[in-house]
Structures are given as structure tokens and as C-alpha cells.
Design a protein around this motif. Structure first.
Motif, PDB file in Angstrom:
ATOM      1  N   UNK A 158      31.547  41.825  31.859  1.00  0.00           N
ATOM      2  CA  UNK A 158      31.902  40.730  30.960  1.00  0.00           C
ATOM      3  C   UNK A 158      30.971  39.532  31.096  1.00  0.00           C
ATOM      4  N   UNK A 159      30.163  39.495  32.161  1.00  0.00           N
ATOM      5  CA  UNK A 159      29.169  38.442  32.328  1.00  0.00           C
ATOM      6  C   UNK A 159      27.755  38.989  32.190  1.00  0.00           C
ATOM      7  N   UNK A 160      27.645  40.161  31.581  1.00  0.00           N
ATOM      8  CA  UNK A 160      26.335  40.792  31.407  1.00  0.00           C
ATOM      9  C   UNK A 160      26.016  40.975  29.937  1.00  0.00           C
ATOM     10  N   UNK A 161      26.953  41.564  29.171  1.00  0.00           N
ATOM     11  CA  UNK A 161      26.684  41.908  27.780  1.00  0.00           C
ATOM     12  C   UNK A 161      26.629  40.663  26.902  1.00  0.00           C
ATOM     13  N   UNK A 162      25.684  40.671  25.962  1.00  0.00           N
ATOM     14  CA  UNK A 162      25.534  39.595  24.996  1.00  0.00           C
ATOM     15  C   UNK A 162      25.457  40.194  23.597  1.00  0.00           C
ATOM     16  N   UNK A 163      25.745  39.336  22.588  1.00  0.00           N
ATOM     17  CA  UNK A 163      25.565  39.736  21.202  1.00  0.00           C
ATOM     18  C   UNK A 163      26.448  40.895  20.789  1.00  0.00           C
ATOM     19  N   UNK A 164      25.880  41.828  19.991  1.00  0.00           N
ATOM     20  CA  UNK A 164      26.677  42.927  19.453  1.00  0.00           C
ATOM     21  C   UNK A 164      27.262  43.858  20.518  1.00  0.00           C
ATOM     22  N   UNK A 165      26.683  43.854  21.715  1.00  0.00           N
ATOM     23  CA  UNK A 165      27.179  44.759  22.754  1.00  0.00           C
ATOM     24  C   UNK A 165      28.506  44.286  23.354  1.00  0.00           C
ATOM     25  N   UNK A 166      28.916  43.054  23.049  1.00  0.00           N
ATOM     26  CA  UNK A 166      30.181  42.546  23.570  1.00  0.00           C
ATOM     27  C   UNK A 166      31.339  43.069  22.731  1.00  0.00           C
ATOM     28  N   UNK A 167      32.420  43.426  23.389  1.00  0.00           N
ATOM     29  CA  UNK A 167      33.623  43.899  22.710  1.00  0.00           C
ATOM     30  C   UNK A 167      34.726  42.865  22.853  1.00  0.00           C
ATOM     31  N   UNK A 168      35.790  43.033  22.072  1.00  0.00           N
ATOM     32  CA  UNK A 168      36.914  42.111  22.165  1.00  0.00           C
ATOM     33  C   UNK A 168      37.558  42.185  23.544  1.00  0.00           C
ATOM     34  N   UNK A 169      37.583  43.369  24.127  1.00  0.00           N
ATOM     35  CA  UNK A 169      38.149  43.498  25.472  1.00  0.00           C
ATOM     36  C   UNK A 169      37.326  42.701  26.484  1.00  0.00           C
ATOM     37  N   UNK A 170      36.004  42.740  26.330  1.00  0.00           N
ATOM     38  CA  UNK A 170      35.133  41.968  27.219  1.00  0.00           C
ATOM     39  C   UNK A 170      35.397  40.476  27.078  1.00  0.00           C
ATOM     40  N   UNK A 171      35.510  40.004  25.826  1.00  0.00           N
ATOM     41  CA  UNK A 171      35.764  38.586  25.593  1.00  0.00           C
ATOM     42  C   UNK A 171      37.128  38.165  26.140  1.00  0.00           C
ATOM     43  N   UNK A 172      38.124  39.011  26.006  1.00  0.00           N
ATOM     44  CA  UNK A 172      39.454  38.671  26.510  1.00  0.00           C
ATOM     45  C   UNK A 172      39.435  38.574  28.030  1.00  0.00           C
ATOM     46  N   UNK A 173      38.799  39.535  28.687  1.00  0.00           N
ATOM     47  CA  UNK A 173      38.725  39.494  30.152  1.00  0.00           C
ATOM     48  C   UNK A 173      37.998  38.241  30.625  1.00  0.00           C
ATOM     49  N   UNK A 174      36.851  37.958  29.999  1.00  0.00           N
ATOM     50  CA  UNK A 174      36.086  36.770  30.369  1.00  0.00           C
ATOM     51  C   UNK A 174      36.879  35.499  30.095  1.00  0.00           C
ATOM     52  N   UNK A 175      37.407  35.403  28.868  1.00  0.00           N
ATOM     53  CA  UNK A 175      38.112  34.191  28.468  1.00  0.00           C
ATOM     54  C   UNK A 175      39.340  33.923  29.304  1.00  0.00           C
ATOM     55  N   UNK A 176      40.138  34.957  29.556  1.00  0.00           N
ATOM     56  CA  UNK A 176      41.382  34.765  30.303  1.00  0.00           C
ATOM     57  C   UNK A 176      41.108  34.372  31.751  1.00  0.00           C
ATOM     58  N   UNK A 177      40.150  35.024  32.377  1.00  0.00           N
ATOM     59  CA  UNK A 177      39.859  34.725  33.780  1.00  0.00           C
ATOM     60  C   UNK A 177      39.323  33.314  33.947  1.00  0.00           C
ATOM     61  N   UNK A 178      38.325  32.958  33.162  1.00  0.00           N
ATOM     62  CA  UNK A 178      37.721  31.640  33.311  1.00  0.00           C
ATOM     63  C   UNK A 178      38.631  30.533  32.786  1.00  0.00           C
ATOM     64  N   UNK A 179      39.452  30.823  31.776  1.00  0.00           N
ATOM     65  CA  UNK A 179      40.407  29.816  31.300  1.00  0.00           C
ATOM     66  C   UNK A 179      41.464  29.532  32.361  1.00  0.00           C
ATOM     67  N   UNK A 180      41.896  30.560  33.072  1.00  0.00           N
ATOM     68  CA  UNK A 180      42.862  30.343  34.150  1.00  0.00           C
ATOM     69  C   UNK A 180      42.279  29.460  35.245  1.00  0.00           C
ATOM     70  N   UNK A 181      41.024  29.717  35.612  1.00  0.00           N
ATOM     71  CA  UNK A 181      40.364  28.881  36.622  1.00  0.00           C
ATOM     72  C   UNK A 181      40.202  27.455  36.096  1.00  0.00           C
TER      73      UNK A 181
END
Length: 233
Positions: free
Chosen positions: A1-24
Motif C-alpha cells: 500500500x506504500x509502493x503502488x502508484x497510479x493505475x496499479x493502486x486498488x480500492x483495497x490498497x487505498x482503504x488499507x493505507x487510508x484507514x491505518x494512517x488516519x487512525x494514527x
């Protein structure tokens, strides 16, 4: 989730990234408020503090608000310059490296401010947290293509309202895109609230040392991506 950029990112990747960092970020924001009396990530509120200070002649109030805004912007600038340099020189997993740096700095702040006198310690903590929140927001915005915000929820709540309006305004079930965005925004908002709750509980038990735990979460989150990137190089 901290590697993929652009079209290679999926909604699952964004949710994992967003939820973890938003909690912090929620935990950091609440801890900063309890220790410093101001939110490290809420720049709208801090600009309002500046305006209030200007109107009432409260110079110290105005300067504190300006200091937090300046620290946040400086963090965003530093992160962006680091990202640009990393991309230019082909540094692997540059986003993960910045998140690890944020985690290390959070741990250092949590440890250091406990040793400083109350006044100076609170100032170092408040402006330091503002700087780190600017770093995090710039990094997440860059890697997600501005789809994810983690340090403040005004934009997320606006997007949630827009998606809910589209859902309620249609007689047919929501399109997959609308449902996906609702899930993304709702999950990030909930994570920010839960992280803030955990931050308040952590501060009640351990004071500013609770930031060490939040920093450790970021390091554990990002370090595996750096290790995998080094193995591929």
C-alpha cells in the motif's frame, strides 16, 4: 500500500493505507490537543485561531496559530521535495521511507518532550506534530493521486456527503463506483475517530509517551515495503 502508484493502486490498497494512517493521525491530533491545547492537523481551525487573535489583539494566540500552520506547510514542503528527489534518483519505496521517518520522529517527540519543562516541551511537541502531519498528508496525497486524505476529515466528510446525495437521489441501487467511494470515505472517517479515541486513552495512561506507540505503528507499517524493495534491487 506504500509502493503502488497510479493505475496499479486498488480500492483495497487505498482503504488499507487510508484507514491505518488516519487512525494514527487521529491519535496524534488528540494527543497534541491534550498536551498543547491545539490540533496539529486541523489547519482550518488554526487559521480561525489566527483570525481570532487578529480581531481581539491576542498576539500570542495569533502567533501560536501561525506557528502551527507554518509547521504543517513546512512538513508538506519537505516531504514533497524528498518525494521529487527520490523519484528523480530512482529511490525505491520513497513513500514508505518517509512514513518510517515520520514514525521515528514521533517516537523521538514522545520520548523527548517528557524530559523538557512543561512550557518548552509543549511548544516543541505542538509544532513538531504539525510538521509531521504536513509530511504525512503530502505523502499520502502523492501516492494515492489525491484520493485519500488522512490528517483532516473536512474533505472526507464533504466527499461522503456528495456520495450519499448521489445514492439517495437515484431510485436505482448505487453504481459500483459510488458504493466503493462510500466505503473508502466512511472507513477513513471511522478510523480517524477510533484512532483519536485510542490517542485520548493512551494520553490518559502514558502522557506524551503514547506517541511512541503511534510511531512504532508507522514503522511496522512501512518497514516491510522498504525491505522488499531492497531485496528486489
Amino acid at each position: 500500500m506504500l509502493v503502488h502508484e497510479g493505475p496499479s493502486r486498488t480500492i483495497r490498497t487505498d482503504i488499507r493505507l487510508g484507514c491505518t494512517l488516519a487512525a494514527v493521525a487521529g491519535g496524534v491530533n488528540v494527543t497534541g490537543f491534550l498536551a498543547f491545547g491545539a490540533y496539529a492537523a486541523n489547519m482550518t481551525g488554526n487559521l480561525s485561531v489566527v483570525a481570532t487573535g487578529l480581531a481581539s489583539g491576542g498576539v500570542m494566540t495569533m502567533l501560536r496559530g501561525l506557528g502551527l500552520v507554518a509547521a504543517f506547510v513546512a512538513g508538506a514542503i519537505v516531504a514533497t521535495l524528498r518525494l521529487m528527489a527520490g523519484c528523480r534518483w530512482g529511490v525505491a519505496c520513497i513513500h514508505a521511507r518517509i512514513i518510517v521517518l515520520e514514525g521515528v520522529a514521533l517516537m523521538a517527540l514522545g520520548l523527548m518532550t517528557g524530559w523538557l519543562p512543561a512550557g518548552p516541551g509543549a511548544g516543541v511537541l505542538g509544532y513538531g506534530l504539525g510538521f509531521l502531519m504536513g509530511m504525512q498528508n503530502a505523502t499520502v496525497t502523492h501516492i494515492s493521486g489525491a484520493r485519500v486524505r488522512t490528517t483532516h476529515m473536512t474533505g472526507m466528510l464533504t466527499d461522503l456527503g456528495l456520495e450519499l446525495a448521489q445514492w439517495m437521489g437515484n431510485r436505482t441501487p448505487p453504481s459500483p463506483d459510488v458504493a466503493t467511494r462510500l466505503r473508502l470515505h466512511g472507513a477513513i472517517i471511522a478510523s480517524f475517530v477510533l484512532g483519536g479515541t485510542a490517542g485520548a486513552l493512551g494520553y490518559a495512561f502514558w502522557g506524551t509517551r503514547s506517541l511512541m506507540g503511534l510511531g512504532a505503528v508507522l514503522i511496522v507499517l512501512a518497514l516491510p515495503a522498504i525491505v522488499r524493495g531492497a531485496e528486489r534491487a
